[in-house]
Scaffold this motif. Structure first.
Motif, PDB file in Angstrom:
ATOM      1  N   GLU A 114       4.866 -10.086  -0.745  1.00  0.00           N
ATOM      2  CA  GLU A 114       3.191  -9.361   0.004  1.00  0.00           C
ATOM      3  C   GLU A 114       4.337  -8.508   1.038  1.00  0.00           C
ATOM      4  O   GLU A 114       5.303  -8.251   1.795  1.00  0.00           O
ATOM      5  CB  GLU A 114       3.265 -10.447   0.760  1.00  0.00           C
ATOM      6  N   ALA A 115       3.558  -7.336   0.606  1.00  0.00           N
ATOM      7  CA  ALA A 115       3.529  -5.644   0.981  1.00  0.00           C
ATOM      8  C   ALA A 115       2.274  -5.215   1.227  1.00  0.00           C
ATOM      9  O   ALA A 115       1.381  -4.902   1.009  1.00  0.00           O
ATOM     10  CB  ALA A 115       4.576  -4.851   0.020  1.00  0.00           C
ATOM     11  N   TRP A 116       2.174  -4.006   2.201  1.00  0.00           N
ATOM     12  CA  TRP A 116       0.945  -3.296   2.667  1.00  0.00           C
ATOM     13  C   TRP A 116       1.872  -2.333   2.487  1.00  0.00           C
ATOM     14  O   TRP A 116       3.055  -1.406   3.604  1.00  0.00           O
ATOM     15  CB  TRP A 116       0.966  -3.571   4.460  1.00  0.00           C
ATOM     16  N   THR A 117       1.015  -1.559   2.312  1.00  0.00           N
ATOM     17  CA  THR A 117       1.633   0.313   2.488  1.00  0.00           C
ATOM     18  C   THR A 117       0.032   1.462   2.630  1.00  0.00           C
ATOM     19  O   THR A 117      -0.899   0.347   1.752  1.00  0.00           O
ATOM     20  CB  THR A 117       2.121   0.630   0.846  1.00  0.00           C
ATOM     21  N   ARG A 118       0.324   2.371   2.791  1.00  0.00           N
ATOM     22  CA  ARG A 118      -1.142   3.039   2.752  1.00  0.00           C
ATOM     23  C   ARG A 118      -1.226   3.493   1.763  1.00  0.00           C
ATOM     24  O   ARG A 118      -0.698   3.304   0.759  1.00  0.00           O
ATOM     25  CB  ARG A 118      -0.549   3.877   3.775  1.00  0.00           C
ATOM     26  N   ASP A 119      -2.217   4.458   2.005  1.00  0.00           N
ATOM     27  CA  ASP A 119      -2.687   5.922   0.463  1.00  0.00           C
ATOM     28  C   ASP A 119      -2.221   6.421  -0.542  1.00  0.00           C
ATOM     29  O   ASP A 119      -2.361   7.106  -0.779  1.00  0.00           O
ATOM     30  CB  ASP A 119      -4.291   5.591   0.690  1.00  0.00           C
ATOM     31  N   ASP A 120      -0.974   6.646  -0.072  1.00  0.00           N
ATOM     32  CA  ASP A 120      -0.217   7.724  -1.445  1.00  0.00           C
ATOM     33  C   ASP A 120       0.351   6.936  -2.267  1.00  0.00           C
ATOM     34  O   ASP A 120       0.267   6.506  -2.501  1.00  0.00           O
ATOM     35  CB  ASP A 120       1.543   7.506  -0.505  1.00  0.00           C
ATOM     36  N   GLU A 121      -0.496   7.975  -3.399  1.00  0.00           N
ATOM     37  CA  GLU A 121      -1.165   7.591  -4.887  1.00  0.00           C
ATOM     38  C   GLU A 121       0.835   6.789  -5.018  1.00  0.00           C
ATOM     39  O   GLU A 121       1.007   6.623  -6.322  1.00  0.00           O
ATOM     40  CB  GLU A 121      -1.777   8.758  -5.394  1.00  0.00           C
ATOM     41  N   TRP A 122       1.411   8.104  -4.961  1.00  0.00           N
ATOM     42  CA  TRP A 122       2.856   7.962  -5.660  1.00  0.00           C
ATOM     43  C   TRP A 122       3.461   6.252  -5.269  1.00  0.00           C
ATOM     44  O   TRP A 122       4.363   5.897  -6.121  1.00  0.00           O
ATOM     45  CB  TRP A 122       4.367   8.408  -5.646  1.00  0.00           C
ATOM     46  N   VAL A 123       3.264   6.125  -4.078  1.00  0.00           N
ATOM     47  CA  VAL A 123       4.208   5.024  -2.911  1.00  0.00           C
ATOM     48  C   VAL A 123       3.137   3.625  -4.015  1.00  0.00           C
ATOM     49  O   VAL A 123       3.545   2.636  -4.835  1.00  0.00           O
ATOM     50  CB  VAL A 123       3.272   4.763  -2.042  1.00  0.00           C
ATOM     51  N   ASN A 124       1.989   3.263  -3.894  1.00  0.00           N
ATOM     52  CA  ASN A 124       0.812   2.601  -4.383  1.00  0.00           C
ATOM     53  C   ASN A 124       1.019   2.606  -5.996  1.00  0.00           C
ATOM     54  O   ASN A 124       1.818   1.858  -6.769  1.00  0.00           O
ATOM     55  CB  ASN A 124      -0.439   2.764  -4.297  1.00  0.00           C
ATOM     56  N   LYS A 125       1.573   3.246  -6.933  1.00  0.00           N
ATOM     57  CA  LYS A 125       2.361   3.061  -8.124  1.00  0.00           C
ATOM     58  C   LYS A 125       3.291   2.696  -8.611  1.00  0.00           C
ATOM     59  O   LYS A 125       3.752   1.417  -9.079  1.00  0.00           O
ATOM     60  CB  LYS A 125       1.939   4.313  -8.968  1.00  0.00           C
ATOM     61  N   TRP A 126       4.327   3.186  -7.286  1.00  0.00           N
ATOM     62  CA  TRP A 126       5.723   2.500  -7.623  1.00  0.00           C
ATOM     63  C   TRP A 126       5.132   0.592  -7.268  1.00  0.00           C
ATOM     64  O   TRP A 126       6.538  -0.446  -8.046  1.00  0.00           O
ATOM     65  CB  TRP A 126       6.485   2.792  -6.550  1.00  0.00           C
ATOM     66  N   TYR A 127       4.477   0.288  -6.674  1.00  0.00           N
ATOM     67  CA  TYR A 127       4.288  -1.151  -6.530  1.00  0.00           C
ATOM     68  C   TYR A 127       3.234  -1.766  -7.577  1.00  0.00           C
ATOM     69  O   TYR A 127       3.904  -3.027  -8.735  1.00  0.00           O
ATOM     70  CB  TYR A 127       3.330  -0.869  -5.448  1.00  0.00           C
ATOM     71  N   GLU A 128       3.008  -0.737  -8.340  1.00  0.00           N
ATOM     72  CA  GLU A 128       1.784  -1.074  -9.636  1.00  0.00           C
ATOM     73  C   GLU A 128       3.372  -1.342 -10.256  1.00  0.00           C
ATOM     74  O   GLU A 128       3.268  -2.518 -11.722  1.00  0.00           O
ATOM     75  CB  GLU A 128       0.118  -0.896  -9.618  1.00  0.00           C
ATOM     76  N   ASN A 129       3.739   0.084 -10.538  1.00  0.00           N
ATOM     77  CA  ASN A 129       4.595  -0.197 -11.852  1.00  0.00           C
ATOM     78  C   ASN A 129       5.618  -1.525 -11.721  1.00  0.00           C
ATOM     79  O   ASN A 129       6.512  -2.001 -12.900  1.00  0.00           O
ATOM     80  CB  ASN A 129       5.903   1.292 -12.216  1.00  0.00           C
TER      81      ASN A 129
END
Length: 195
Positions: A114-129
Motif C-alpha cells: 500500500e502507498a499514499w501519494t499526493r496529486d502529482d500527475e507524473w507520480v500517480n502515473k508511475w504507480y499506475e505504470n
C-alpha cells in the motif's frame, strides 16, 4: 547501480536524496531532518551509484493484519518512502527498487503493498505504470492566516493565535474545499497485489 539494504551510515545521503527528490513535488515541504525508524519490521533499500545514494525505498510491514496498512486482508506492507534523486531520474531506479522490494515482500509472505501519494500527475502515473491500483483518496488541506483560517481553527489557550493549519478532509463536499482554500491536494491510496 547497486540496490542494497540501507545502513545507518547512509542516513545523511538518504536524507539529502529524499529532500532533493521531493522539492519538485506536492510534498515539497515535507522535509525530514533524519531518517525515520519503524515500530514494525521494515524493508529499507537504497540505490547507489559511485558511492552516492540516488534512490531509496522504505516499506514497513505487518506481522499481524491491519497493524500498518489501512486496507485489505492478510499481511501487507506500507511504502512510506520511494524517491529518486532528480539528477538520476528516468533511468529505471525507482522500478529497480520496487522490484527488489516486491521480491523481498513475497519472500516474507506479504500479499500486497500500500502507498499514499499526493496529486502529482507524473507520480500517480508511475504507480499506475507499475501495476498499482488507486483504492481511495481524501484531501490534504493547507490553511493560511486571514480569511482562509476564519472559522476553521479554535483554541482554548489564551494568547495562542494559530496562523496556519494542516488538515485532512474526508467529507463529500470536495468542490467546496477546493474553492475555499488555495492549497488542496488529493492524497491517493494505491495498492499492489503481490500473491
Amino acid at each position: 547501480m547497486e540496490i542494497r539494504n540501507y545502513m545507518k551510515e547512509d542516513e545523511i545521503g538518504w536524507v539529502h536524496c529524499r529532500i532533493l527528490s521531493f522539492l519538485d513535488t506536492a510534498y515539497f515541504d515535507n522535509v525530514l531532518k533524519e531518517k525515520e525508524s519503524y515500530d514494525n519490521p521494515s524493508i529499507e533499500l537504497v540505490a547507489v551509484i559511485d558511492n552516492k545514494i540516488v534512490g531509496l525505498l522504505d516499506i514497513e510491514y505487518e506481522t499481524e493484519e491491519r497493524t500498518v496498512c489501512s486496507r485489505g486482508k492478510g499481511l501487507g506492507g506500507m511504502m512510506w518512502h520511494i524517491a529518486v534523486h532528480p539528477d538520476f531520474r528516468r533511468r529505471g531506479i525507482g522500478k529497480s527498487l520496487l522490484l527488489e522490494a516486491e521480491r523481498i515482500s513475497k519472500d516474507l509472505g506479504l500479499n500486497r503493498i500500500e502507498a499514499w501519494t499526493r496529486d502529482d500527475e507524473w507520480v500517480n502515473k508511475w504507480y499506475e505504470n507499475n501495476m498499482f491500483v488507486k483504492a481511495a483518496s481524501y484531501f490534504h488541506v493547507f490553511i493560511d492566516a486571514g480569511e482562509e483560517l476564519r472559522g476553521t481553527n479554535k483554541t482554548e489557550i489564551p494568547g495562542l493565535y494559530p496562523i496556519q493549519t494542516f488538515a485532512h478532509y474526508v467529507g463529500n463536499n470536495r468542490e467546496m474545499i477546493k474553492n475555499k482554500f488555495k492549497r488542496v491536494h488529493e492524497c491517493n491510496c494505491y495498492e499492489k497485489q503481490l500473491l
